[in-house]
Design a protein around this motif. Structure first.
Motif, PDB file in Angstrom:
ATOM      1  N   THR A  54       9.158  53.260  35.318  1.00 30.26           N
ATOM      2  CA  THR A  54       7.885  52.864  35.933  1.00 30.26           C
ATOM      3  C   THR A  54       7.707  53.585  37.254  1.00 30.26           C
ATOM      4  OG1 THR A  54       7.922  50.688  34.884  1.00 30.26           O
ATOM      5  CG2 THR A  54       6.564  50.922  36.859  1.00 30.26           C
ATOM      6  N   SER A 110      11.279  47.055  33.824  1.00 28.21           N
ATOM      7  CA  SER A 110      11.685  48.450  33.983  1.00 28.21           C
ATOM      8  C   SER A 110      13.184  48.576  34.178  1.00 28.21           C
ATOM      9  CB  SER A 110      10.967  49.072  35.196  1.00 28.21           C
ATOM     10  OG  SER A 110       9.588  48.791  35.172  1.00 28.21           O
ATOM     11  N   LEU A 121      12.777  52.339  38.397  1.00 23.12           N
ATOM     12  CA  LEU A 121      11.528  52.282  39.153  1.00 23.12           C
ATOM     13  C   LEU A 121      11.535  53.346  40.239  1.00 23.12           C
ATOM     14  CD1 LEU A 121      10.761  48.503  39.900  1.00 23.12           C
ATOM     15  CD2 LEU A 121       9.110  50.161  39.091  1.00 23.12           C
TER      16      LEU A 121
END
Length: 587
Positions: A227, A319, A322
């Motif tokens: 992400t 996620s 990140l």
């Protein structure tokens, strides 16, 4: 000594009996606007249906204060006019300025986290006419009270790292709140209560927390979720599409846009297009606090450190990895790695680490003090505009990082603050291409006259792919703009974004947009009847052109912004049949 111990035991028993006794309370006025029932005990079963009141608090007075507040909260419905500020807000006692709240299953177990402005920054960010009374964490005693009356303690941490400051308040979810959120998928209502002073009889703020969508950790590393969050954006969405498409190419699968201002609605248009074509790919978090009149203590950031932690809390559950970067920064895996997934899988696998530091490589203006014509042309891709870089990696701290949200707690803009190990990768494997001159000329280390070297490697690796993605499907509607510019007559408009075409070309009598009731097969059938075809680089248009009876110079496709064909940096026969013509070659 035995008599003394016996006396203590008797006293403890009496106090315990007092705490658990179900007795009525005297009438209490909680604030100047609302008076509540005196007979609190009638609501006890609503507040604590399972095991009665469980005492919380460090002193008997604190326990009684929390007990009374929890009973009152349990009587309130979601629509009760309680005159309590709702996040984002300044707390009723003026001690806290809370920007956001979210739930997480990986941060200290199952918890809620309030992201707040650092105490010493509150007066600087609030309007001068707003009175506040900031208190550091060691002077506050806070509690979460959920809508059933259950209470959990709040743990506070003030993070101050290299003048990047934020305060986080974490409270565990009660069993009721946990069930409501994750088992029943319901939005929960939570109140923040303070026992810092004994005269506060009701909570100081409230929040409504939605269900996080959890899709954490696939067993296959190639399917892990990466992400990417943006720093808070202020009217810079015109650079967004190419930034997203580049990072899709290198392995990111989710994008979160922290939006501050979008005065021309350009961002909302882009996000709507992505939402229709790729549901779930792009989220927008509204990060504007104009209703509170806030101005960040560091004006160019607009609560960027707070946004970093909001991204961690909101998307950490979803996620495996990140990162949060600016739109002028591009995460670039270097050969032989094609994607960040390949790079991380080969170099780190399932190792338990906190983060991977990424050094910045500055891409500058060739002439330092002014743009060349190519650099000035914002219709070009950013990676195409700037092909001169500083000769050495910047050594003064300009790093960003990828991190594993399960193994970090506190962040700064350029590095992880608290968490597990920080890894320093080889600069030959992965880097951040930082296009520092993308929006303005400025003095940057290594970007002076005669300090740069030409580097077209990123442009050559990625340019064609981004152009083909950016101009395909709904994002290829600019082809109609090209057609208008060349004076071509449009009889039928076949586009995935028909509302866009109606808005742009609806005033032209010679334009007919196919009805929304047409499915893809209907549109394709219409396309095959056209005598001339203008299309983006996509398979749907290609098949329509191929199935038509006019394939000799009457099929036109896009040109680049400088009117050179798409195949300047791509082999034409890899992408385009011989019967395609480019708009720049037409009259």
């Amino acid at each position: 000594m035995r008599f003394f111990v016996l006396f203590i035991l008797i006293l403890f028993t009496l106090l315990s009996g007092y705490i658990y006794t179900k007795c009525p309370f005297s009438t209490t006025t909680l604030n100047a606007h609302i008076s509540y029932p005196s007979y609190y005990s009638q609501f006890r079963d609503v507040s604590h249906p399972a095991g009665g009141w469980k005492p919380v608090g460090h002193t008997l007075d604190e326990q009684n204060l929390l007990h009374n507040m929890s009973i009152v909260v349990a009587t309130w419905s979601a629509n009760t006019k309680d005159n309590i500020p709702t996040v984002p807000c300044l707390s009723a006692d003026g001690h806290l300025l809370v920007l956001s709240v979210a739930a997480s299953r990986i941060r200290y177990g199952v918890s809620l986290t309030f992201v707040t402005v650092y105490p010493t920054d509150m007066k600087a960010v609030l309007p001068k006419n707003i009175s506040s009374h900031p208190l550091p964490s060691n002077q506050q005693s806070l509690w979460c009270i959920f809508s059933d009356g259950s209470v959990t303690p709040v743990y506070i941490y003030d993070s101050n790292y290299a003048r990047e400051r934020v305060s986080l308040l974490d409270c565990p979810l009660s069993q009721f709140a946990n069930d409501q959120l994750w088992k029943l998928n319901q939005t929960i209502r939570v109140y923040l209560a303070s026992t810092t002073t004994k005269d506060r009889k009701i909570p100081i703020l409230k929040a409504f927390v939605k269900v996080p969508v959890v899709s954490i950790i696939s067993s296959n590393s190639s399917q892990e979720s990466f992400t990417l969050c943006t720093s808070p954006l202020r009217n810079k969405a015109n650079y967004l599409v190419q930034w997203i498409e580049f990072h899709r190419l290198v392995g990111f699968s989710k994008f979160v846009i922290y939006n501050t201002t979008d005065t021309d609605n350009y961002l909302s248009t882009i996000v709507n297009i992505y939402t229709q074509k790729y549901p779930g790919l792009v989220d927008v978090v509204q990060w504007s606090f104009s209703t509170l009149g806030l101005a960040d203590a560091v004006s160019i950031r607009y609560f960027q450190v707070e946004a970093l932690h909001d991204c961690l809390i909101r998307y950490g559950d979803k996620s495996e990895w990140l990162s949060a970067i600016d739109l002028d920064e591009y995460v670039v895996p270097l050969p032989p790695y094609e994607t960040i997934v390949d790079y991380i899988h080969e170099n780190f696998g399932r190792r338990i680490i906190g983060s991977i530091n990424l050094r910045s490589q500055f891409f500058c203006s060739k002439n330092s003090r002014k743009y060349t014509p190519e650099e000035k042309d914002t219709n070009r891709l950013t990676i195409e505009r700037f092909t001169f870089r500083a000769s050495h990696l910047y050594e003064g701290g300009r790093e960003k990082y990828l991190y594993r949200p399960r193994f970090v707690q506190y962040l700064s803009i350029h590095r992880q603050v608290i968490g597990l190990s920080k890894e320093q990768p080889s600069e030959k494997h992965i880097t951040i291409a930082h296009y520092v001159f993308m929006t303005r000329l400025r003095a940057m280390s290594g970007c002076g006259l005669n300090e740069t070297v030409e580097d077209i490697s990123i442009r050559n690796r990625f340019e064609c792919h981004i152009i083909l993605r950016e101009r395909g499907g709904r994002l290829g509607n600019r082809l109609f703009m090209f057609a208008s510019a060349y004076g071509l007559s449009l009889t039928h408009s076949l586009s995935d974004d028909k509302n866009y075409c109606r808005k742009i070309f609806g005033h032209n009598k010679n334009v007919l947009v196919t009805p929304d009731s047409f499915n893809a097969a209907d549109d394709l059938a219409i396309l095959t009847l056209c005598q001339h075809t203008i299309l983006p680089a996509g398979t749907f248009g290609w098949w329509g052109a191929f199935l038509s009876q006019n394939r000799l110079g009457d099929v036109l496709t896009d040109s680049k912004s400088d009117h050179t064909p798409l195949d300047v940096n791509c082999r034409q026969d890899d992408y385009f049949p011989s019967w395609f013509s480019f708009l720049n070659n037409t009259n």
